[in-house]
Write a protein that holds these residues in place. Structure first.
Motif, short mmCIF file in Angstrom:
data_model
loop_
_atom_site.label_atom_id
_atom_site.label_comp_id
_atom_site.label_asym_id
_atom_site.label_seq_id
_atom_site.Cartn_x
_atom_site.Cartn_y
_atom_site.Cartn_z
N VAL A 60 0.85 -1.19 0.00
CA VAL A 60 0.00 0.00 0.00
C VAL A 60 0.89 1.24 0.00
O VAL A 60 1.86 1.32 0.76
N LEU A 61 0.56 2.20 -0.85
CA LEU A 61 1.35 3.42 -0.98
C LEU A 61 0.43 4.61 -1.19
O LEU A 61 -0.78 4.44 -1.36
N THR A 62 0.97 5.81 -1.16
CA THR A 62 0.17 7.00 -1.40
C THR A 62 0.71 7.76 -2.60
O THR A 62 1.91 7.69 -2.92
N ARG A 63 -0.18 8.48 -3.26
CA ARG A 63 0.19 9.37 -4.35
C ARG A 63 -0.32 10.77 -4.03
O ARG A 63 -1.42 10.93 -3.50
N PRO A 64 0.45 11.81 -4.35
CA PRO A 64 0.03 13.17 -3.99
C PRO A 64 -1.13 13.67 -4.84
O PRO A 64 -1.36 13.19 -5.95
N TYR A 65 -1.85 14.64 -4.28
CA TYR A 65 -2.93 15.30 -5.01
C TYR A 65 -2.34 16.39 -5.90
O TYR A 65 -1.45 17.13 -5.46
N GLU A 66 -2.83 16.49 -7.13
CA GLU A 66 -2.37 17.55 -8.03
C GLU A 66 -3.58 18.39 -8.44
O GLU A 66 -4.48 17.89 -9.12
N GLN A 67 -3.59 19.63 -8.03
CA GLN A 67 -4.69 20.53 -8.36
C GLN A 67 -4.42 21.24 -9.67
O GLN A 67 -3.36 21.82 -9.87
N ILE A 68 -5.40 21.19 -10.56
CA ILE A 68 -5.29 21.83 -11.88
C ILE A 68 -6.23 23.03 -11.97
O ILE A 68 -5.85 24.09 -12.46
N VAL A 69 -7.45 22.85 -11.50
CA VAL A 69 -8.45 23.92 -11.57
C VAL A 69 -8.38 24.74 -10.28
O VAL A 69 -8.47 24.19 -9.18
N PRO A 70 -8.19 26.05 -10.39
CA PRO A 70 -8.04 26.89 -9.18
C PRO A 70 -9.31 26.91 -8.34
O PRO A 70 -10.40 26.58 -8.81
N GLY A 71 -9.14 27.31 -7.08
CA GLY A 71 -10.29 27.48 -6.20
C GLY A 71 -10.29 26.47 -5.07
O GLY A 71 -9.47 25.55 -5.01
N SER A 72 -11.25 26.66 -4.16
CA SER A 72 -11.40 25.74 -3.03
C SER A 72 -11.78 24.35 -3.53
O SER A 72 -12.62 24.19 -4.42
N ARG A 73 -11.16 23.35 -2.94
CA ARG A 73 -11.46 21.98 -3.34
C ARG A 73 -12.77 21.48 -2.75
O ARG A 73 -13.21 20.38 -3.08
N TYR A 74 -13.40 22.28 -1.90
CA TYR A 74 -14.64 21.85 -1.26
C TYR A 74 -15.84 22.71 -1.67
O TYR A 74 -16.89 22.63 -1.06
N GLU A 75 -15.65 23.52 -2.70
CA GLU A 75 -16.75 24.33 -3.22
C GLU A 75 -16.84 24.12 -4.73
O GLU A 75 -15.87 24.27 -5.45
N GLY A 76 -18.02 23.75 -5.19
CA GLY A 76 -18.20 23.46 -6.61
C GLY A 76 -19.33 24.18 -7.25
O GLY A 76 -19.69 23.95 -8.40
#
Length: 578
Positions: A562-578
């Motif tokens: 089991v391993l982890t991979r980082p999050y890569e944000q492409i679209v700006p803005g809050s990740r909890y508001e859509g």
């Protein structure tokens, strides 16, 4: 005489091999043939493409489409927020860019998309939905695949991938109607078999156990063959627990969106607008809309309903008409029980958990071209990870993306030789439930083994009887009990080729279940309440767990890392508001 001699070995050579002729597979075949007409394209489908996969019963809406004013960026922001801040933004955005292309293509084949009075504008249902008359959706796209010139082998169960030096070079399978073993050599391979149902005990049991939401014939085979081959997997811990109509298990979007029906508990309260207003009320993220009803029932305020009593006669007629396009059993249920949704609200319930990459994001770890960590092996649709909220159009888009990349790659690849001893070994493994066992001890039928698996996951890995909740100690117990199941594989007995398919289905589910439990143990937070509720880690922890949980099984040793991979944000803005 060797009992394997009765099975004919069928050799197939192809440029593009598609495993699974469902939603993504048919579109991939068409795109590959249109863009690269010189290439040979082959589909291996364990049922029949005309009515296989999740679309078998039809659909009444395309649930992912960019309506007026929306863009791939706005769709990505919405999916990101709906998935509690973790998605592969590159995958979600790239599929959204092809929604219109795919829908218009299938419409040109004969899919009736409902229009407004101008005869041009698609009829909208909610922010991302458009209405269709889709009872025949699957036959329509199957006809498209046939007309493309793709070779289609129905009734062919794929059992394992053939991987050499880190490259996918083909697959093995068997026919469920003929005594034929298939050896397919390919330059590129696409897995699009769908996700996994049947891991957990179904809410409807005994003679009604077939009444599930997710297609019961999606058994996790595509995941399992990738796990065994050493492909990297992602996000299995984001299980999908659907909110569906009581007993019939019909989709509730038809009621909530199509009929504008709000939630209501047994006391007549719209609990989403009171207790869950801070997360959006009736428009809260999808996991919360499953978690909240669970809590109402757990805390003694059930049953839970969608309130349809505001509907007039015309509204009731339209609601029934919508169900007839995809789930006629709901209308029959109302008629048989003399129920009127305009008079009484529609009771809803949560389903057993499913592992599915189309509504959630469990599946192969892929790049933007949908290639997995195994060279020349691609994944699309429900079996591909990282991109939730695909639905029909997203699966189509991923099939198209994969086909374009595979067609380009095939020109640079040569077919590989498949060693005879490898073929012999796989044939003996595949047909073992029919022949190679001590008959005096062979007392396990495939359904019996399935019940053993479901009991373990139900009790120790967050089944419906525990309100989908889990903790470390129970998960570790599940791990230990699952580890014993492969030792019992030699005692699974198949009486015929259909039984043989069921035997391999349940063995595949064990591989998926073991991966699932390791992912559930690894994520020590509650990221998706309802889907993944950790009683010992009840809060979301962005500081430590804003990452992907991935895994890889070593084909040589069987050890799962089991391993982890980082999050890569492409679209700006809050990740909890859509």
């Amino acid at each position: 005489m060797d009992q394997l001699a009765q099975f004919k070995r069928v050799a197939i050579d192809t440029d593009v091999l598609i495993i699974g002729g469902g939603t993504a597979g048919c579109l991939a075949a068409v795109e590959a043939r249109e863009q690269f007409p010189h290439l040979k394209v082959t589909i291996l489908e364990k049922a029949h493409v005309d009515r296989s996969g999740c679309l078998a019963g039809g659909m009444n809406a395309i649930n992912a489409y960019l309506n007026a004013g929306e863009t791939p960026d706005s769709f990505t922001k919405f999916v990101r927020a709906d998935s509690m801040g973790i998605i592969r933004e590159d995958l979600v955005k790239s599929q959204a860019e092809l929604f219109e292309y795919c829908v218009k293509k299938v419409e040109s084949w004969g899919l009736p998309v409902k229009k407004e009075a101008d005869g041009k504008t698609y009829m909208v249902r909610g922010r991302w939905n458009i209405r269709i008359n889709g009872e025949s959706l699957k036959p329509i796209i199957a006809r498209g695949a046939r007309n493309s010139g793709a070779q289609i082998l129905n009734w062919t169960v794929v059992t394992n991938l053939v991987v050499q030096d880190g490259r996918a070079v083909g697959a093995f399978g068997f026919n469920v109607r003929k005594q034929e073993f298939v050896i397919a050599r390919a330059k590129t391979v696409l897995v699009c078999t769908g996700g996994a149902a049947g891991l957990y005990r179904p809410n409807n049991q005994h003679d009604a156990q077939h009444k599930t939401w997710y297609c019961p014939f999606n058994t996790g085979a595509g995941y399992a063959m990738g796990i065994r081959a050493g492909a990297e997997m992602t996000s299995f811990e984001m299980r999908y627990i659907a909110l569906r109509t009581k007993d019939v298990i019909a989709p509730t979007g038809t009621v909530a969106l199509g009929a504008n029906a709000p939630f209501m508990n047994g006391k007549g309260e719209n609990f989403m607008q009171t207790r869950w207003a801070h997360l959006g009320g009736d428009r809260a993220p999808t996991p919360i809309r499953a978690y909240a009803p669970i809590q109402e029932i757990k805390e003694g305020r059930g049953p839970v309903y969608l309130d349809t009593t505001h509907l007039d006669r015309e509204g009731v007629r339209k609601l029934k008409e919508a169900f007839l396009d995809m789930y006629p059993d709901q209308v029959l249920y109302w008629l048989a029980n003399e129920m009127d949704p305009g008079v009484s609200p529609v009771e809803v319930q949560t389903t057993e958990p499913y592992i599915v990459g189309g509504h959630c994001q469990s599946g192969y770890w892929i790049d933007v071209n949908r290639e997995t960590t195994i060279r020349n092996l691609f994944a699309a649709g429900d079996v591909a990870g990282g991109a939730p909220y695909k639905f029909v159009s997203g699966c189509w888009a991923e099939g198209v993306i994969a086909a374009r990349a595979m067609g380009k790659r095939a020109g640079d690849v040569k077919l590989a030789d498949v060693p005879g001893d490898l073929v012999e070994r796989e044939m003996r493994r595949v047909y073992a439930p029919l022949f190679y066992r001590t008959k005096q001890l062979a007392q396990l039928r495939p359904p019996d083994f399935e019940h053993r698996l479901q009991k373990i996951l139900e009790e120790y890995a967050g089944g419906s009887s525990t309100f989908f909740e889990m903790n470390e100690e129970r998960l570790v117990t599940a791990r230990k009990q699952l580890a014993r199941l492969p030792e019992q594989f030699p005692f699974i007995e198949a009486h015929d080729l259909h039984d043989l398919m069921l035997a391999h289905s349940v063995m595949d589910r064990v591989d998926v279940a073991q991966t699932l439990v390791e992912h559930l143990i690894a994520r020590k937070e509650t990221r998706w309440p309802g889907y993944q509720t950790r009683l010992d880690y009840p809060e979301r922890d962005d500081a430590k767990w804003s990452v992907f949980i991935n895994s890889r099984k070593d084909p040589a040793t069987g050890k799962l890392e089991v391993l982890t991979r980082p999050y890569e944000q492409i679209v700006p803005g809050s990740r909890y508001e859509g």
